[in-house]
Write an enzyme that holds these catalytic residues in place. Structure first.
Site, PDB file in Angstrom:
ATOM      1  N   ARG A  68       6.561  -5.350  -3.016  1.00  7.30           N
ATOM      2  CA  ARG A  68       6.209  -4.438  -1.908  1.00  7.30           C
ATOM      3  C   ARG A  68       5.787  -5.231  -0.678  1.00  7.30           C
ATOM      4  NH1 ARG A  68       1.956  -0.165  -3.634  1.00  7.30           N
ATOM      5  NH2 ARG A  68       2.176   0.447  -1.462  1.00  7.30           N
ATOM      6  N   VAL A  82      -1.566   1.010   3.189  1.00  6.29           N
ATOM      7  CA  VAL A  82      -2.036  -0.375   2.993  1.00  6.29           C
ATOM      8  C   VAL A  82      -1.073  -1.372   3.656  1.00  6.29           C
ATOM      9  CG1 VAL A  82      -3.210   0.226   0.841  1.00  6.29           C
ATOM     10  CG2 VAL A  82      -0.811  -0.530   0.755  1.00  6.29           C
ATOM     11  N   HIS A  99      -7.634   2.690   1.672  1.00  2.00           N
ATOM     12  CA  HIS A  99      -7.089   2.225   0.385  1.00  2.00           C
ATOM     13  C   HIS A  99      -6.806   0.732   0.404  1.00  2.00           C
ATOM     14  CE1 HIS A  99      -5.714   6.603  -0.573  1.00  2.00           C
ATOM     15  NE2 HIS A  99      -7.005   6.442  -0.608  1.00  2.00           N
ATOM     16  N   CYS A 102     -17.615 -21.014  -8.705  1.00  5.20           N
ATOM     17  CA  CYS A 102     -16.378 -21.813  -8.826  1.00  5.20           C
ATOM     18  C   CYS A 102     -15.183 -21.101  -8.197  1.00  5.20           C
ATOM     19  CB  CYS A 102     -16.095 -22.094 -10.297  1.00  5.20           C
ATOM     20  SG  CYS A 102     -15.945 -20.593 -11.301  1.00  5.20           S
ATOM     21  N   THR A 134       0.934  12.843   5.284  1.00 11.53           N
ATOM     22  CA  THR A 134       0.285  12.736   3.980  1.00 11.53           C
ATOM     23  C   THR A 134       0.451  14.041   3.210  1.00 11.53           C
ATOM     24  OG1 THR A 134      -1.784  12.283   2.768  1.00 11.53           O
ATOM     25  CG2 THR A 134      -1.999  13.380   4.908  1.00 11.53           C
ATOM     26  N   ASN A 189       4.152  16.777   9.688  1.00 10.04           N
ATOM     27  CA  ASN A 189       4.745  16.426   8.409  1.00 10.04           C
ATOM     28  C   ASN A 189       6.148  17.033   8.342  1.00 10.04           C
ATOM     29  OD1 ASN A 189       5.302  16.240   5.505  1.00 10.04           O
ATOM     30  ND2 ASN A 189       3.141  15.694   5.335  1.00 10.04           N
TER      31      ASN A 189
END
Ligand code: APR
Length: 241
Positions: A68, A102, A118, A133, A188, A210
């Site tokens: 992706r 994202v 997100h 570490c 959405t 939409n």
């Protein structure tokens, strides 16, 4: 109706925008639930986008995100992303952008202060709480990479199903939604909470952009059936005060 909505935008002092995968569809980024192009059409989300799935098969999930990332790196923000960024630049402080995406395309288009509920697919984080570490500049190559000392795995810095959203971003988004005069809900399906809940708490006008019906249509003052990259430039054009 578009002219009426442009009037609402022109007179709104505080605008909140909630975007989803449909915002990036015209950039060539697959949505999640669209039957034809949706990523989920090919597999069950529970198989990949959860911590359990990652722990069970780190290489499979890591490679899926790598594919992706590769696809997203090849696409560009579209006219809808640019229209939102331009509006923000013309009207500083008047528009708060909340996204479920994202892909980083809003940020690449120039939007600022983006509340990425997100996470960000281009970034990594540690699977387990990092120890002294665990150093990001000293990871051991692998699929996935890991801490060269304790073996802690790197993971995509996205919010998986069942995980908490970043508190600061969610709080800011809820605040913006609770105080806006107008909320634009773009691309959405409105089925994933708490993001979808933002549209249900907006006190002002709610406008949906939409190409198809959504769960949030019932709370909208206006439902505009058009692709985001085509309609947002018209709605946000410079003449809106
Ligand atoms: N313009 C506007 N809307 C569009 C366009 C377009 N060009 N193309 C598709 N859409 C709409 C679809 O009709 C659908 O309502 O975008 C919506 C995409 O819905 P989903 O695929 O469910 O994506 P989204 O709502 O962003 O999913 C929310 O669920 O899977 C999780 O974390 C993931 O952030 C995602 C969240």
């Amino acid at each position: 109706m578009n002219d009426e909505v442009r009037g609402w935008i022109g007179s709104a002092r505080r605008i909140a925008v909630l975007t989803g995968a449909g915002m990036s569809a015209e950039s060539g980024v697959p949505t999640f639930r669209d039957a034809l192009t949706g990523l989920w059409a090919k597999f069950d989300p529970a198989q990949l986008a959860t911590e359990e799935a990652f722990r069970a098969n780190p290489a499979l999930v890591w490679n899926w995100y790598a594919s992706r990332r590769e696809a997203i790196a090849k696409v560009e923000p579209n006219a809808g992303h640019r229209a939102l960024a331009d509006f923000q630049q013309r009207h500083p402080g008047r528009l708060t952008l909340v996204t479920q995406n994202v892909d980083g395309l809003h940020q690449r288009a120039g939007s600022t202060g983006v509340l990425a509920l997100h996470g960000n697919i281009a970034a990594d984080s540690w699977l387990d709480l990092p120890r002294n570490c665990c150093r990001e500049d000293d990871v051991q190559a692998g699929t996935p990479p890991s801490c060269s000392v304790c073996g802690n795995l790197r993971r995509p810095a996205v919010v998986w199903f069942g995980e908490a959203l970043p508190p600061a971003a969610l709080g800011a988004a809820q605040n913006a939604a609770a105080h806006c005069d107008l909320m634009l809900v773009v691309g959405t399906s409105g089925v994933v909470y708490p993001a979808a809940g933002l549209a249900r708490r907006a006190p002002g006008k709610v406008v949906i952009v939409n190409t198809g019906p959504t769960d949030l249509d019932e709370v909208a003052d206006a439902v505009l059936r058009a692709p985001a990259a085509q309609l947002l430039p018209q709605l946000l054009a410079a003449t809106a005060r």
